[in-house]
Write a protein that holds these residues in place. Structure first.
Motif, PDB file in Angstrom:
ATOM      1  N   TYR A   7     -25.075 -38.798 -18.777  1.00 53.71           N
ATOM      2  CA  TYR A   7     -26.119 -38.830 -19.805  1.00 53.71           C
ATOM      3  C   TYR A   7     -26.846 -37.489 -19.855  1.00 53.71           C
ATOM      4  O   TYR A   7     -27.187 -36.992 -20.935  1.00 53.71           O
ATOM      5  CB  TYR A   7     -27.108 -39.964 -19.540  1.00 53.71           C
ATOM      6  N   GLN A   8     -27.106 -36.900 -18.695  1.00 52.39           N
ATOM      7  CA  GLN A   8     -27.741 -35.588 -18.663  1.00 52.39           C
ATOM      8  C   GLN A   8     -26.863 -34.553 -19.371  1.00 52.39           C
ATOM      9  O   GLN A   8     -27.355 -33.748 -20.170  1.00 52.39           O
ATOM     10  CB  GLN A   8     -28.013 -35.151 -17.230  1.00 52.39           C
ATOM     11  N   ASP A   9     -25.567 -34.560 -19.062  1.00 49.57           N
ATOM     12  CA  ASP A   9     -24.639 -33.623 -19.715  1.00 49.57           C
ATOM     13  C   ASP A   9     -24.707 -33.762 -21.229  1.00 49.57           C
ATOM     14  O   ASP A   9     -24.802 -32.760 -21.963  1.00 49.57           O
ATOM     15  CB  ASP A   9     -23.197 -33.891 -19.262  1.00 49.57           C
ATOM     16  N   ASN A  10     -24.653 -35.003 -21.703  1.00 45.74           N
ATOM     17  CA  ASN A  10     -24.616 -35.247 -23.148  1.00 45.74           C
ATOM     18  C   ASN A  10     -25.904 -34.837 -23.836  1.00 45.74           C
ATOM     19  O   ASN A  10     -25.887 -34.194 -24.901  1.00 45.74           O
ATOM     20  CB  ASN A  10     -24.346 -36.732 -23.414  1.00 45.74           C
ATOM     21  N   ILE A  11     -27.037 -35.224 -23.254  1.00 44.17           N
ATOM     22  CA  ILE A  11     -28.328 -34.947 -23.889  1.00 44.17           C
ATOM     23  C   ILE A  11     -28.651 -33.457 -23.818  1.00 44.17           C
ATOM     24  O   ILE A  11     -29.128 -32.860 -24.791  1.00 44.17           O
ATOM     25  CB  ILE A  11     -29.435 -35.816 -23.255  1.00 44.17           C
ATOM     26  N   HIS A  12     -28.366 -32.842 -22.682  1.00 46.32           N
ATOM     27  CA  HIS A  12     -28.623 -31.403 -22.544  1.00 46.32           C
ATOM     28  C   HIS A  12     -27.840 -30.620 -23.595  1.00 46.32           C
ATOM     29  O   HIS A  12     -28.399 -29.763 -24.307  1.00 46.32           O
ATOM     30  CB  HIS A  12     -28.226 -30.941 -21.138  1.00 46.32           C
ATOM     31  N   ALA A  13     -26.550 -30.911 -23.720  1.00 45.29           N
ATOM     32  CA  ALA A  13     -25.711 -30.186 -24.680  1.00 45.29           C
ATOM     33  C   ALA A  13     -26.178 -30.422 -26.113  1.00 45.29           C
ATOM     34  O   ALA A  13     -26.201 -29.484 -26.930  1.00 45.29           O
ATOM     35  CB  ALA A  13     -24.255 -30.615 -24.523  1.00 45.29           C
ATOM     36  N   ALA A  14     -26.571 -31.661 -26.423  1.00 40.28           N
ATOM     37  CA  ALA A  14     -26.989 -31.980 -27.791  1.00 40.28           C
ATOM     38  C   ALA A  14     -28.289 -31.276 -28.161  1.00 40.28           C
ATOM     39  O   ALA A  14     -28.455 -30.800 -29.289  1.00 40.28           O
ATOM     40  CB  ALA A  14     -27.138 -33.498 -27.938  1.00 40.28           C
ATOM     41  N   ILE A  15     -29.223 -31.198 -27.215  1.00 42.80           N
ATOM     42  CA  ILE A  15     -30.494 -30.515 -27.488  1.00 42.80           C
ATOM     43  C   ILE A  15     -30.263 -29.020 -27.659  1.00 42.80           C
ATOM     44  O   ILE A  15     -30.772 -28.407 -28.610  1.00 42.80           O
ATOM     45  CB  ILE A  15     -31.516 -30.808 -26.368  1.00 42.80           C
ATOM     46  N   MET A  16     -29.504 -28.431 -26.761  1.00 42.04           N
ATOM     47  CA  MET A  16     -29.273 -26.984 -26.845  1.00 42.04           C
ATOM     48  C   MET A  16     -28.524 -26.599 -28.122  1.00 42.04           C
ATOM     49  O   MET A  16     -28.647 -25.476 -28.606  1.00 42.04           O
ATOM     50  CB  MET A  16     -28.506 -26.494 -25.617  1.00 42.04           C
ATOM     51  N   LYS A  17     -27.776 -27.529 -28.681  1.00 40.40           N
ATOM     52  CA  LYS A  17     -27.054 -27.260 -29.920  1.00 40.40           C
ATOM     53  C   LYS A  17     -27.997 -27.155 -31.103  1.00 40.40           C
ATOM     54  O   LYS A  17     -27.711 -26.444 -32.078  1.00 40.40           O
ATOM     55  CB  LYS A  17     -26.025 -28.370 -30.160  1.00 40.40           C
ATOM     56  N   LEU A  18     -29.148 -27.845 -31.029  1.00 36.61           N
ATOM     57  CA  LEU A  18     -30.042 -27.923 -32.187  1.00 36.61           C
ATOM     58  C   LEU A  18     -31.295 -27.059 -32.091  1.00 36.61           C
ATOM     59  O   LEU A  18     -31.942 -26.816 -33.113  1.00 36.61           O
ATOM     60  CB  LEU A  18     -30.473 -29.383 -32.413  1.00 36.61           C
ATOM     61  N   VAL A  19     -31.673 -26.624 -30.894  1.00 33.88           N
ATOM     62  CA  VAL A  19     -32.933 -25.886 -30.764  1.00 33.88           C
ATOM     63  C   VAL A  19     -32.697 -24.481 -30.222  1.00 33.88           C
ATOM     64  O   VAL A  19     -31.774 -24.246 -29.443  1.00 33.88           O
ATOM     65  CB  VAL A  19     -33.952 -26.629 -29.865  1.00 33.88           C
ATOM     66  N   ASP A  20     -33.558 -23.588 -30.652  1.00 33.79           N
ATOM     67  CA  ASP A  20     -33.487 -22.191 -30.220  1.00 33.79           C
ATOM     68  C   ASP A  20     -34.394 -21.994 -29.009  1.00 33.79           C
ATOM     69  O   ASP A  20     -35.491 -21.441 -29.107  1.00 33.79           O
ATOM     70  CB  ASP A  20     -33.907 -21.278 -31.380  1.00 33.79           C
ATOM     71  N   PHE A  21     -33.941 -22.510 -27.871  1.00 35.24           N
ATOM     72  CA  PHE A  21     -34.638 -22.363 -26.606  1.00 35.24           C
ATOM     73  C   PHE A  21     -33.691 -21.717 -25.594  1.00 35.24           C
ATOM     74  O   PHE A  21     -32.477 -21.980 -25.621  1.00 35.24           O
ATOM     75  CB  PHE A  21     -35.052 -23.732 -26.047  1.00 35.24           C
ATOM     76  N   LYS A  22     -34.238 -20.950 -24.682  1.00 36.96           N
ATOM     77  CA  LYS A  22     -33.450 -20.486 -23.542  1.00 36.96           C
ATOM     78  C   LYS A  22     -32.971 -21.690 -22.745  1.00 36.96           C
ATOM     79  O   LYS A  22     -33.733 -22.637 -22.513  1.00 36.96           O
ATOM     80  CB  LYS A  22     -34.312 -19.580 -22.656  1.00 36.96           C
ATOM     81  N   ASP A  23     -31.734 -21.671 -22.318  1.00 28.65           N
ATOM     82  CA  ASP A  23     -31.176 -22.763 -21.523  1.00 28.65           C
ATOM     83  C   ASP A  23     -31.461 -22.513 -20.048  1.00 28.65           C
ATOM     84  O   ASP A  23     -30.873 -21.637 -19.419  1.00 28.65           O
ATOM     85  CB  ASP A  23     -29.667 -22.848 -21.774  1.00 28.65           C
ATOM     86  N   ARG A  24     -32.375 -23.309 -19.488  1.00 30.95           N
ATOM     87  CA  ARG A  24     -32.753 -23.165 -18.086  1.00 30.95           C
ATOM     88  C   ARG A  24     -31.887 -24.038 -17.161  1.00 30.95           C
ATOM     89  O   ARG A  24     -32.076 -24.032 -15.954  1.00 30.95           O
ATOM     90  CB  ARG A  24     -34.224 -23.534 -17.911  1.00 30.95           C
ATOM     91  N   GLY A  25     -30.980 -24.803 -17.753  1.00 31.03           N
ATOM     92  CA  GLY A  25     -30.023 -25.525 -16.947  1.00 31.03           C
ATOM     93  C   GLY A  25     -30.344 -26.982 -16.687  1.00 31.03           C
ATOM     94  O   GLY A  25     -31.424 -27.479 -17.020  1.00 31.03           O
ATOM     95  N   GLN A  26     -29.367 -27.649 -16.070  1.00 30.16           N
ATOM     96  CA  GLN A  26     -29.474 -29.054 -15.690  1.00 30.16           C
ATOM     97  C   GLN A  26     -29.793 -29.122 -14.196  1.00 30.16           C
ATOM     98  O   GLN A  26     -29.077 -28.550 -13.370  1.00 30.16           O
ATOM     99  CB  GLN A  26     -28.161 -29.763 -15.992  1.00 30.16           C
ATOM    100  N   LYS A  27     -30.851 -29.848 -13.848  1.00 27.03           N
ATOM    101  CA  LYS A  27     -31.379 -29.802 -12.490  1.00 27.03           C
ATOM    102  C   LYS A  27     -31.557 -31.205 -11.916  1.00 27.03           C
ATOM    103  O   LYS A  27     -31.390 -32.205 -12.613  1.00 27.03           O
ATOM    104  CB  LYS A  27     -32.714 -29.038 -12.492  1.00 27.03           C
TER     105      LYS A  27
END
Length: 229
Positions: free
Chosen positions: A103-123
């Motif tokens: 679920y973390q993988d899916n949600i992280h990827a989906a958010i990063m696809k739509l928003v212009d934020f620096k990707d600080r990673g999955q923790k």
């Protein structure tokens, strides 16, 4: 029926992080409420419960106790970061099953696809809402309220919508949710036939016949409005 528990962080006398004219408690409620509204309006077989729907402060125990008692399938805690950084990150519990990681993988990827934020990673983190929830849980940190760049984005309705949509898209993928069908109507013009309409709009001819009470010959009249999808 998939049961999603959404927890807008902080609230009431606890504003959470504060900066650049913003309070975390208000942003988390905006994002969480929009996630709920999109899921309920657009997807089948999903039900939502929120830890708060207004400016109140449930304790951390209240939040996880509610989710556990309800038997939620997933716990989502929405937060905004602070402390001098910038960008988006999310957390699952330090020792958790494969479902939470997926679920973390899916949600992280989906958010990063739509928003212009620096990707600080999955923790991972030993946080109460992740540790004490009986179901897979994720805590998201959408930007830094004390960053001038991040806060400027968080002040816009379009960015809040993109954040919410990103969360939703990840949830949809995680639980294989299907979209609700949207009826489409067509006003018949000269030369229209049921068979042509079925090809154009993706309905079957029999569906169009049944939906609109047409006779055995599929007779339609110019100016008649038909449901075609």
């Amino acid at each position: 029926m998939v049961k999603i528990f959404i927890d807008p962080g902080h609230g009431g006398t606890d504003p959470g992080a504060v900066g650049n004219g913003l309070q975390e408690k208000n942003l988390t409620l905006q994002i969480a409420t929009r996630i709920k509204d999109i899921l309920v309006a657009e997807y089948n077989n999903v039900t939502i419960k929120m830890s708060r729907t207004g400016d109140t402060f449930p304790s951390l125990n209240d939040r996880t106790d509610q989710a556990n008692a309800w038997g939620a399938d997933f716990f989502l805690s929405v937060h905004i970061n602070s402390g001098g950084g910038t960008g988006y990150e999310d957390f699952i519990y330090t020792s958790t099953g494969q479902a939470a990681k997926t679920y973390q993988d899916n949600i992280h990827a989906a958010i990063m696809k739509l928003v212009d934020f620096k990707d600080r990673g999955q923790k991972t983190g030993n946080l109460h809402v992740l540790r004490e929830s009986s179901m897979p849980a994720l805590l998201t940190e959408s930007g830094f309220i004390d960053s001038a760049t991040d806060s400027a984005k968080l002040k816009t309705a379009t960015f809040i919508e993109s954040l919410a949509r990103g969360h939703v898209n990840g949830i949809v993928k995680s639980f294989s949710l299907t979209k609700k069908s949207t009826a489409v109507y067509h006003t018949v013009v000269n030369g229209d036939t049921v068979y042509a309409l079925s090809r154009t709009y993706g309905s079957t001819a029999n569906q169009i016949k049944d939906w609109n009470g047409l006779d055995a010959d599929y007779t339609i009249k110019v100016g008649q409005t038909l449901r075609v999808k």
